[in-house]
Enzyme design. Structure first.
Site, PDB file in Angstrom:
ATOM      1  N   LYS A 116       0.810  -1.214   0.000  1.00  0.00           N
ATOM      2  CA  LYS A 116       0.000   0.000   0.000  1.00  0.00           C
ATOM      3  C   LYS A 116       0.845   1.267   0.000  1.00  0.00           C
ATOM      4  CE  LYS A 116      -4.286  -1.822   1.975  1.00  0.00           C
ATOM      5  NZ  LYS A 116      -3.993  -3.218   1.668  1.00  0.00           N
ATOM      6  N   GLU A 200      -3.072   7.838   6.826  1.00  0.00           N
ATOM      7  CA  GLU A 200      -3.566   8.730   5.780  1.00  0.00           C
ATOM      8  C   GLU A 200      -4.858   9.390   6.236  1.00  0.00           C
ATOM      9  OE1 GLU A 200      -4.200   6.272   2.368  1.00  0.00           O
ATOM     10  OE2 GLU A 200      -6.170   5.584   3.031  1.00  0.00           O
ATOM     11  N   ASN A 235     -14.460  -1.919   7.924  1.00  0.00           N
ATOM     12  CA  ASN A 235     -13.657  -1.697   6.717  1.00  0.00           C
ATOM     13  C   ASN A 235     -13.638  -2.906   5.790  1.00  0.00           C
ATOM     14  OD1 ASN A 235     -12.690   0.944   7.653  1.00  0.00           O
ATOM     15  ND2 ASN A 235     -11.542  -0.251   9.150  1.00  0.00           N
ATOM     16  N   GLU A 275      -8.681   0.591  -6.912  1.00  0.00           N
ATOM     17  CA  GLU A 275      -9.683   1.082  -5.977  1.00  0.00           C
ATOM     18  C   GLU A 275      -9.538   2.586  -5.774  1.00  0.00           C
ATOM     19  OE1 GLU A 275      -9.771  -1.139  -2.366  1.00  0.00           O
ATOM     20  OE2 GLU A 275     -10.291  -3.013  -3.383  1.00  0.00           O
ATOM     21  N   GLU A 288      -5.690   2.061  -3.749  1.00  0.00           N
ATOM     22  CA  GLU A 288      -4.727   0.976  -3.902  1.00  0.00           C
ATOM     23  C   GLU A 288      -5.088   0.185  -5.154  1.00  0.00           C
ATOM     24  OE1 GLU A 288      -5.014  -2.164  -0.977  1.00  0.00           O
ATOM     25  OE2 GLU A 288      -7.074  -1.609  -0.539  1.00  0.00           O
ATOM     26  N   ASN A 290      -5.347  -3.797  -6.247  1.00  0.00           N
ATOM     27  CA  ASN A 290      -5.303  -5.194  -5.838  1.00  0.00           C
ATOM     28  C   ASN A 290      -4.865  -6.038  -7.027  1.00  0.00           C
ATOM     29  OD1 ASN A 290      -6.238  -5.156  -3.044  1.00  0.00           O
ATOM     30  ND2 ASN A 290      -8.126  -4.348  -3.908  1.00  0.00           N
ATOM     31  N   PHE A 348     -21.876  -8.178  14.674  1.00  0.00           N
ATOM     32  CA  PHE A 348     -21.300  -8.922  13.540  1.00  0.00           C
ATOM     33  C   PHE A 348     -20.089  -9.749  13.956  1.00  0.00           C
ATOM     34  CE2 PHE A 348     -23.379  -5.151  11.847  1.00  0.00           C
ATOM     35  CZ  PHE A 348     -24.236  -5.694  10.912  1.00  0.00           C
TER      36      PHE A 348
END
Length: 671
Positions: A116, A200, A235, A275, A288, A290, A348
């Site tokens: 990243k 960031e 996330n 992304e 980023e 992938n 969750f």
């Protein structure tokens, strides 16, 4: 073309790759850990090789063992799927050095884009807009807070080698930044063996939109449109769709052009995803790239008709792309729901156990839509604590977004899972949520709409009426079966009774059955009245069959059914409802029955999921303030911080670091 390939992965993605390989006439080799010995992907493949014990670090992450499996079986190439070794350049080099083809990009691209931090530096040099932040490695919490103060809170602390929401924390102040730095680095070390993190700027109200790219070894590259992945929790993506309801043609073209330019700049060769974070004004920033197949690739396949796995295999053999950018057309709309083994009513948190019932909806046509279900489990399989909790990806494709969402809601209602907790109730509620249906979403959607966690929605009058109608038809059919087998019960069974009372979640609803008759095709037609409203119900339901399906006033409805002593539970409109069908006389007696209250656990800290105790943060006799950490429990590679809900004093500790606990096991008690 390859004659035999090995899939260095497990679960649904291994099954997905095997399907395309078989369709191309390519033999397949599966690999498995001891936990996956009886897994679906092992049975699907032509051959299978054991790697080792269940932990990924002792099985699926061992590149040398996968190389040996290739050499033993004669596999010419390896498809890595996603996760595990899919973005590890050293694994790609290991294969290439031994004459095995890696079905994915070259090591140079993996290194440039897979990290990243390095990917942001590369993108910046290539003229791509990036999110403000510190691109260097953060050595300690002090450095993290200095950078955060410089760019302004909120900030996101992310693992450089991370993915899937692991090793990622959002901080809104210095205290959260320090704590998030420690947690992110710990998770990164545990999940990826790499504890490097960076900081960031966190864009408020962002949308997560990504571009699918495909490139070959001959300099050709195209994009296949975008996917909206903004519905996330922790996330991690939960629901994806293609295309995005937010982008206009101009922004879509600009993002596509930028993604293709980046792919060409890094000499990309395979399927990959660029992304972006997109703000409310449609400004987009590189997040980023992938360098692998994405979990959500099915929605792109459904709207473009392109088999991405097949194209990856063809590119790996050296074939040029078979189409140009002008050949790519977006047809209709596709939605994907990730079915997770987790409890939406407990934040969750992961759930493990055996799938005592696993009946996904049938793939193929569902009304005017198409259903696709990518899965790697079957009934009787065990969901393990060692791997990601996703067990299926349910997709629907239709002409419009509204039709695709409606089909998804119907398909979720048909998806039967027992033995573990799962997130289908949440997904079903989401499909009915006005903000989601209107496309007014962001990555903060779940936090904003469910700030106190997801709770069982209150059943509307409409839903309770539907439950009463369905339950009554089920009870009548059950009694009619008794009549059929035992003639002497006919006048006593009650099947012909016109007056019923249905107890739905504690409410007593009077149901009058005015007429029953058999229609065409064997369906039974009912004329029924509930709360003064008359309905026409048609169903071919037979006792013991789930789900119930039929039409109510001409609208197709589906309800899952679970039998209970003296009643049943129905899954209708995304809600489980308790229902009991009685005669009016029995209903009057039922109203006199006492209600059993649940035990008091307010003075206990219970383990919310099966997992490993990482640490206990308090001692016996210690006074704790609301919000302070009590314990940390790890499950499915995620660390979960358990905090005090109020000021309290610790009376006794019932667990210690290193203990493996079941759900609801007592960790500590309070005074």
């Amino acid at each position: 073309m390859f004659k035999k390939i090995l899939i260095a992965n497990r679960g649904e993605i291994a099954c997905r790759v095997i399907k395309s390989a078989k369709a191309m006439g390519i033999k397949t080799v599966a690999v498995f850990s001891d936990a996956d010995r009886d897994a679906v992907h092992v049975a699907m493949a032509d051959e299978a090789v054991r790697l080792g014990p269940p932990p990924a670090a002792e099985s699926y992450l061992l590149g040398e063992k996968i190389l040996k499996a290739c050499q033993t079986t004669g596999a010419e190439a390896v498809h890595p799927g996603y996760g595990f070794l899919s973005e590890r350049a050293s694994f790609c080099e290991l294969l290439e050095d031994n004459g095995i083809v890696f079905i994915g990009p070259k090591p140079k691209a993996i290194r440039a884009m897979g990290d990243k931090i390095e990917s942001k530096l590369f993108a910046q040099k290539a003229g791509v807009n990036i999110v403000p932040g510190g691109l260097g490695i953060i050595e300690d919490a002090d450095a993290a807070t200095r950078i955060a103060a410089g760019i302004g809170y909120p900030v996101m602390i992310k693992a450089s080698a991370g993915g899937g929401g692991k090793g990622m924390r959002i901080a809104f102040d210095e205290k959260e930044c320090r704590d998030g730095f420690d947690r992110a680095r710990s998770e990164a070390r545990s999940s990826f063996g790499d504890d490097r993190v960076f900081v960031e700027k966190f864009v408020v109200e962002p949308r997560h939109i990504e571009i699918q790219v495909l490139a070959d070894a001959h300099g050709n590259a195209v994009h296949l449109g975008e996917r909206e992945c903004s519905i996330q929790r922790r996330n991690q993506k939960v629901v994806e769709e293609a295309p995005s309801p937010f982008l206009d043609a101009k922004t879509r073209a600009a993002m596509g052009d930028q993604a293709v330019a980046l792919a060409k700049a890094v000499d990309y060769q395979s399927a990959g995803t660029v992304e972006f974070i997109v703000d409310k004004d449609r400004n987009f920033y590189f997040l980023e790239m992938n360098t692998r197949l994405q979990v959500e690739h099915p929605v792109t396949e459904l709207v473009t008709g392109v088999d991405l796995v097949e194209e990856m295999i063809r590119v790996a053999t050296g074939e040029p792309l078979r189409f140009r950018q002008d050949d790519i057309k977006l047809d209709g709309w596709a939605v994907e729901s990730r079915i997770y083994a987790e409890d939406p009513f407990r934040g969750f948190l992961p759930s493990i156990g055996r799938l005592t019932r696993y009946r996904p909806p049938a793939e193929g046509p569902l009304g005017e839509a198409i259903v696709r279900n990518d899965t790697g489990v079957t009934e009787g399989a065990e969901i393990s604590m060692f791997y990601d909790p996703m067990i299926a990806k349910l997709c629907t494709h239709a002409d419009t977004r509204e039709a695709a969402i409606d089909a998804m809601r119907d398909a979720l209602g048909r998806f039967e899972i027992e033995g573990i907790e799962h997130n289908i109730p949440f997904l079903a509620a989401l499909m009915a949520h006005p903000r989601w249906r209107e496309g007014r979403i962001s990555t903060a959607f779940i936090d904003q709409e469910y700030p106190d966690g997801f709770e069982r929605p209150a059943a509307s009058d409409e839903t309770r009426h539907m439950a009463a109608l369905v339950a009554t038809t089920i009870e009548i059919a059950r009694k009619q079966r008794l009549d059929h087998h035992i003639d002497r019960l006919r006048e006593h069974s009650g099947a012909l009774r016109p007056a019923w009372v249905v107890k739905v979640d504690g409410d007593y609803l009077v149901v009058d059955v005015a007429r029953t008759m058999t229609g065409e095709g064997g369906d039974v037609l009912y004329r029924m009245t509930v709360d003064g409203r008359t309905f026409t119900v048609s169903t071919d339901h037979r006792p013991g069959i789930s789900p119930w399906s039929g039409s109510i006033d001409g609208e197709q409805r589906t309800a899952q059914l679970r039998s209970r002593p003296n009643g049943m539970t129905l899954f209708l409109d995304g809600i489980w409802l308790e229902a009991r069908v009685m005669s009016p006389a029995v209903a009057e007696l039922d109203k006199l029955m006492p209600v059993k209250l649940p035990p008091d656990t307010s003075k206990m800290l219970l383990c919310p999921m099966p997992g490993l105790v990482v640490s206990i943060a308090v001692e016996e006799g210690q006074e704790v303030k609301a919000g302070e950490t009590l314990a940390i429990v790890e499950a499915m590679k995620m660390e979960n911080i358990l905090r005090a809900e109020r000021d309290l004093t610790v009376a006794s500790l019932k667990a210690a670091a290193g203990d493996s606990l079941a759900v609801d096991a007592v960790i500590m008690e309070f005074q």
